[in-house]
Structure formats: structure tokens, C-alpha cells
Scaffold this motif. Structure first.
Motif, PDB file in Angstrom:
ATOM      1  N   GLU A  99       0.820  -1.219   0.000  1.00 28.30           N
ATOM      2  CA  GLU A  99       0.000   0.000   0.000  1.00 28.30           C
ATOM      3  C   GLU A  99       0.851   1.265   0.000  1.00 28.30           C
ATOM      4  O   GLU A  99       0.360   2.339  -0.348  1.00 28.30           O
ATOM      5  N   ARG A 124      -2.244   7.221   0.976  1.00 27.13           N
ATOM      6  CA  ARG A 124      -2.224   5.765   0.978  1.00 27.13           C
ATOM      7  C   ARG A 124      -3.597   5.202   1.356  1.00 27.13           C
ATOM      8  O   ARG A 124      -4.329   5.788   2.164  1.00 27.13           O
ATOM      9  N   ASP A 175      -4.374   2.750   3.328  1.00 27.14           N
ATOM     10  CA  ASP A 175      -4.545   2.481   4.749  1.00 27.14           C
ATOM     11  C   ASP A 175      -4.805   3.762   5.525  1.00 27.14           C
ATOM     12  O   ASP A 175      -5.606   3.783   6.475  1.00 27.14           O
ATOM     13  N   ARG A 183      -8.407   4.739   4.886  1.00 23.73           N
ATOM     14  CA  ARG A 183      -9.337   3.919   5.679  1.00 23.73           C
ATOM     15  C   ARG A 183      -9.336   4.359   7.140  1.00 23.73           C
ATOM     16  O   ARG A 183     -10.377   4.360   7.798  1.00 23.73           O
TER      17      ARG A 183
END
Length: 393
Positions: A323, A366, A368, A371
Motif C-alpha cells: 500500500e 495511501r 490504509d 481507511r
């Protein structure tokens, strides 16, 4: 990305997309316009309708791959091979001639008879196939398939718990299975990978082909050219609700997309139109490839962490940081000023880049980190559209 030489035809990122036209000498084939059992008539079809319309490669099938029909033995295929050899001997124009077979002994006889390339629809289920292709130094298209000569393309019916592990089998999705199938039994130096579009088994669904096409860039992780056979396929026809006869436009749209996503060979019955569609896809593909005598540089064109992970796997490196190579950008408009301030604060704390303007907000970084920000913003009505977009992308 490795360039494969197929009898003088270069296939790879630094070369134009290649079109593979189809000739069948199997009376069982469902596409009757391409079926011939007379060598002279077959040669005329190849000259006029395939090479004459721009095919770089002519793929000759000895039997129908329809899963509802009995599989021909190697001996039965060899009985039909004479027609195929006589046909290519009678063709006037130049092309690379490919033999579609699952049997090493048929491939060897075809190569000895003048064929330049092999199209193995069983993915090296015959363990002698890679050695035959290496011995004769020919390019070979390897279709994703179980190691079973009678079940081409049925990757979802493989006992993956036994072949890999129960844990892998439980977590793997269909595209994971296709990718793993291509890895089985290895690759030759001149292997072209084919992710097996189409109804190869009763268990396969339209959604499986959708997922494979959506994730086509992942197959660039092999570092080998990619062949796609998507001409008038069901998974495309259902999108536009078209019959096979009316499905040419959807095939051409998908061809341009497939080339942009990394396909190097497009197999088709509609050569002239597919040549044009492939040119459009190629013209709008932005992917750098630079090489000199010792060093080559290829832009990976990876949009998702899974695509990066495939390349890391090929390099023998851990995919844990995949990622880190991917970023996504979202534009958000319509937020109240206080919500803009809240979004900026959350985004910055998550390590994202955020820019605000009179017309809205750009947030990127990114996956992650996105999220993490989405998790923090969840449950707050103003941010639900952004949270849903991040979680579904």
C-alpha cells in the motif's frame, strides 16, 4: 516487462498490441464462420478474412473447447492436424501460426509441420509441454487452468486446500485462484499468460469474469505479455444486454480497455474491427518503458495495492508494504465550512494530503491512511458519502 519473440514478432510493452485471428478445423466449434475442413478454403479465409484484415497471429483450433463436448484424445487431434498443416502451407501472406492444443505431442508435431507458436488451453497440464516449447524455442500462450487435461480453465473447481493450504483456500477469491493457476507448472522464457475469460466450467460465473477484467493489471505481475480472449463473451454481453450476433460493439469497447490495462494480444473472430479498437487502447495508454544494453525500466501502472503485491511477489519480496506504493485522491464538495475544517484536521492526523478551495476539498494518500480517516469520520452524516467511497474503492 519481458518482450517475447514469436517467430520474429515482438510482443510486449514496447511494441504494438497484437491481434490473433481464429481458424477452426473442428466441426464442433460454435462459431461457424471460422470453421473449415477443406485446406484450400481455409487458406483463402486466412488470407482474406484474418491476415488480410490485419491479424498478426493466426490461432488454429483442432477441437472445440466447449465444456459440454467430449475432449478429443491426442490421437484424434493428430488426425486433424494434417488439415491444419496443409492450410498454413497454402496461405499466401505472412503471419505467426499458433496451434491451440493441450497435448505436448500434438504441439511438437505441429511445430515440426510449420507452426510457430503454441496456445495451451490447459496451462501446462501436460508436463511435457514446457519442455517441448523450450526445445523448439517457440512462444507459448499458457491459459490459467487446473493441472488436468480434461478440465481446461476450471480453476475454481481445483482442490486448493490440498494444493496450497486450507487457510489459503478459504481466503482466496476467484482472481487469486486464476493467478495461482498460472504459476503452477512454471513458465518458459517465452510464455504469454492468459487469464481464461469465458465459460470454461459450470461453476464459473459472469461475476468471475467481471472481477478478472477489473483486475487485469494484476497479471502484469508475471512480467510476461498478456493474452485476452474476450470477443463477444457473455460477461460483456450481459452488461449491454446484447445477443452474440449484436455484441461486436461491446467487444470493441472492452478491447480498448484491455489494451490500456495491459493486454498485449487480443484473440478475436472480428479481426478488422479489433485491430482498430486495439490501436485506440494503445494510443491512450501511458506506460513508460526505457531500456539500454544492461538496464530496463518499466512503469508498473499499478492502481491498487493488490497489483503492487503481485510485482513484489515476483521479485521475491514481502508484499506487506504494497500500500505504500499506491495513493488515491478524492474530491469532496458540498461540505459546510465547519465540516471542511473537521475533514482537514482528521486527514492531516491520518497522514493524508488535503487541500481546500472555494469549490471543495481534495483528499489523497495511501489506502490504509484513507481507511483510518474514514473510520474516524464514520457515523457523522456529513461524511458518510466519503466514508462509503473510501471503503468501496
Amino acid at each position: 516487462m519481458q518482450t517475447v519473440d514469436a517467430a520474429g514478432l515482438s510482443i510486449g510493452d514496447d511494441h504494438p498490441p497484437r491481434v490473433m485471428g481464429v481458424l477452426n478445423v473442428s466441426k464442433e466449434s460454435p462459431y461457424s464462420p471460422s470453421v473449415y475442413d477443406d485446406p484450400a478454403e481455409a487458406a483463402a479465409y486466412v488470407d482474406e478474412e484474418l491476415i488480410g484484415e490485419g491479424a498478426d497471429i493466426v490461432d488454429v483450433g483442432l477441437e472445440s473447447a466447449n465444456k459440454r463436448l467430449d475432449v478429443l484424445s491426442a490421437e484424434a487431434e493428430l488426425d486433424r492436424l494434417d488439415i491444419a498443416i496443409e492450410t498454413i502451407e497454402s496461405v499466401s501472406d505472412d503471419a505467426v501460426f499458433s496451434i491451440e492444443t493441450r497435448y505436448a505431442e500434438v504441439a511438437e508435431a505441429a511445430i515440426a509441420g510449420g507452426f510457430d507458436m503454441v496456445n495451451d488451453i490447459c496451462g501446462f497440464a501436460d508436463p511435457e509441454m514446457p519442455e517441448v516449447c523450450r526445445e523448439y524455442d517457440v512462444a507459448v500462450a499458457k491459459m490459467a487452468s487446473p493441472p488436468d487435461l480434461e478440465r481446461p480453465g476450471a480453476v475454481e473447481e481445483t482442490d486448493w486446500a490440498a494444493r496450497k493450504s486450507p487457510g489459503w483456500a478459504e481466503s482466496a477469491d476467484y482472481v487469486d485462484q486464476v493467478y495461482e493457476s498460472l504459476k503452477q507448472n512454471g513458465l518458459t522464457e517465452k510464455t504469454i499468460v492468459d487469464p481464461a475469460f469465458g465459460g470454461w466450467s459450470e461453476a464459473k460465473t459472469i461475476e468471475d469474469d467481471h472481477a478478472t477484467f477489473e483486475r487485469l493489471r494484476e497479471f502484469r505481475g508475471f512480467g510476461r505479455p498478456i493474452l485476452v480472449s474476450i470477443n463477444r463473451k457473455n460477461f460483456l454481453r450481459t452488461i449491454a444486454d446484447r445477443s452474440t450476433e449484436d455484441a461486436l460493439p461491446v467487444s470493441l469497447a472492452a478491447t480498448a480497455l484491455a489494451v490500456e490495462r495491459g493486454a498485449h494480444i487480443v484473440r478475436t473472430h472480428d479481426v478488422e474491427e479489433t485491430v482498430d479498437a486495439a490501436k485506440i487502447g494503445s494510443a491512450f495508454t501511458e506506460r513508460a518503458f526505457v531500456t539500454d544494453d544492461s538496464v530496463s525500466v518499466t512503469e508498473l501502472d499499478a492502481r491498487r495495492a493488490t497489483e503492487v503485491a503481485r510485482h513484489l511477489e515476483t521479485l521475491g519480496a514481502s508484499a506487506d508494504d504494497s500500500e505504500a506504493y499506491v495513493s488515491r485522491i478524492f474530491e469532496v464538495s458540498g461540505l459546510a465550512p465547519e465540516a471542511v475544517s473537521d475533514l482537514a484536521a482528521v486527514a492531516e492526523s491520518a497522514g493524508l494530503t488535503v487541500t481546500t478551495g472555494d469549490g471543495g476539498v481534495l483528499v489523497g494518500g495511501r489506502p490504509d491512511a484513507l481507511r483510518a480517516a474514514a473510520d474516524e469520520l464514520a457515523g457523522r452524516p456529513a461524511f458518510e458519502p466519503l466514508v462509503e467511497a473510501v471503503r468501496t474503492s
